[in-house]
Design a protein around this motif. Sequence first.
Motif, PDB file in Angstrom:
ATOM      1  N   ARG A 152       0.607   3.567  -3.036  1.00  0.00           N
ATOM      2  CA  ARG A 152       0.628   4.932  -2.107  1.00  0.00           C
ATOM      3  C   ARG A 152       1.420   6.434  -2.742  1.00  0.00           C
ATOM      4  O   ARG A 152       1.178   7.610  -3.148  1.00  0.00           O
ATOM      5  N   GLU A 188      -5.711   0.246  -4.400  1.00  0.00           N
ATOM      6  CA  GLU A 188      -5.178   1.304  -4.086  1.00  0.00           C
ATOM      7  C   GLU A 188      -5.216   2.262  -5.834  1.00  0.00           C
ATOM      8  O   GLU A 188      -5.436   3.776  -5.385  1.00  0.00           O
ATOM      9  N   ARG A 236       0.459  -1.432  -0.219  1.00  0.00           N
ATOM     10  CA  ARG A 236      -0.054   0.022  -0.188  1.00  0.00           C
ATOM     11  C   ARG A 236       1.166   1.212   0.173  1.00  0.00           C
ATOM     12  O   ARG A 236       0.587   1.874  -0.587  1.00  0.00           O
ATOM     13  N   ALA A 252      -4.472  -5.557  -2.534  1.00  0.00           N
ATOM     14  CA  ALA A 252      -4.352  -4.219  -1.996  1.00  0.00           C
ATOM     15  C   ALA A 252      -4.167  -3.221  -3.325  1.00  0.00           C
ATOM     16  O   ALA A 252      -3.840  -2.143  -3.753  1.00  0.00           O
TER      17      ALA A 252
END
Length: 419
Positions: free
Chosen positions: A187, A228, A183, A224
């Motif tokens: 990000r 995202e 993650r 995940a």
Amino acid sequence: MTSASKAAPQGAGTVFRNARVLDVVAGRYLDGQSVWVEGGVIRAIAPDADRMAGADAEVIDLGGKVLMPGLCDAHVHVTAITPNFAELGRMSPFYVTVHTADVLKGMLERGFTTVRDAGGADWGLAKAVAEGALPGPRLLYCGKALSQTGGHADMRGPGQQELGECFCCAGLGRVCDGVPEMRRACRDLIRTGATHIKLMVSGGVASPTDRIDSTQFAMEELYAAVEEAEAANIPVMGHAYTARAINRALEAGITSIEHGNLLDESSVRLFVEKGRWLVPTLATYSALAEEGLAAGMPADLHRKVYDVLDAGREALRLAHAGGVKIAFGTDLLGIMHRRQLTEFALRAQVQAPIDVIRSATTVAADLFRMGDRIGRVEPGLLADLIVVDGDVLHDVAPWSRPDETIRLVMKEGRVLVAR
């Protein structure tokens, strides 16, 4: 064809007369057309469209040559100036950028107006291209491709322990393990403006310690990353070879599978069911087999090429027959970038010439989520256009002689290549 001025201002507009416009959707030519371009956008297509343009518009008489959308390559590595990725990671980013300028220029001269980088290019390079500081195609970028420890973007040999990653330096990948690291990595890439996320979900050819038939990342890590990316409204591309790796990635929600040489019928069904894309890259395997060693690829990695070389065409045949959405990609490295257009001839062993063109125009544009901006010669779309001397609708031969056949390349209304 009247020679065009590379310095012609975008605002003055351009009229292409006597154009043979290729309608890639219908798969037909529209002869005797005039195409008016102004403000970087196609304004009109009609036999008398030149009457709508201003008196100061530049007029280019094509003499019946083909006017078609600029090409898209959905899988490139513009910073991969060598096929030795471990060595690339030790190079100065300034040195790499100088050589990347030649890679980008070559792609533009071959008719590519949009390319999607699969690891290595970043926001700075994309901005330099957008500003015109580096001539090249529109550059979509993911930053670093994401890999598990020991995965396809982990370039450490078995005797190396320290990862030694420098996220601002040259190199194609970044290692992350577990959901929190995944993650954070996604990000961070999204923070820099990445247009897509790249995941290594199987083993690969150019990495030193993994096997072609391995799967990589746990399902929760894949979920995940997809979550995202979906939160940021960008797609995810997944490097995968085997049916097992491909099917895991498709189940996790990955948007496109890169390579896919060892897919099977179960994979084809999943592609169609989930509406996902396949991006074969036949050109790179042919190139690596023939000149990978001379280009600098380590011998132990070069042997892995033959695990997937011959399977690529059969995978393309299965996918094409099964109705999978197939985008154009090449994945070439180092001196082999010059072979970008050989993908046309390789795919033509399975697909009709117009299907290969669609893979490099409308299909790729939809994959990029840019179908309302590029990929067709239509009013309202960006003026990404190329002029080709030859019957591209029925023959792939014109793509084998780009210096002779690609006469003009326009990106967003600016003529950047004219021969």
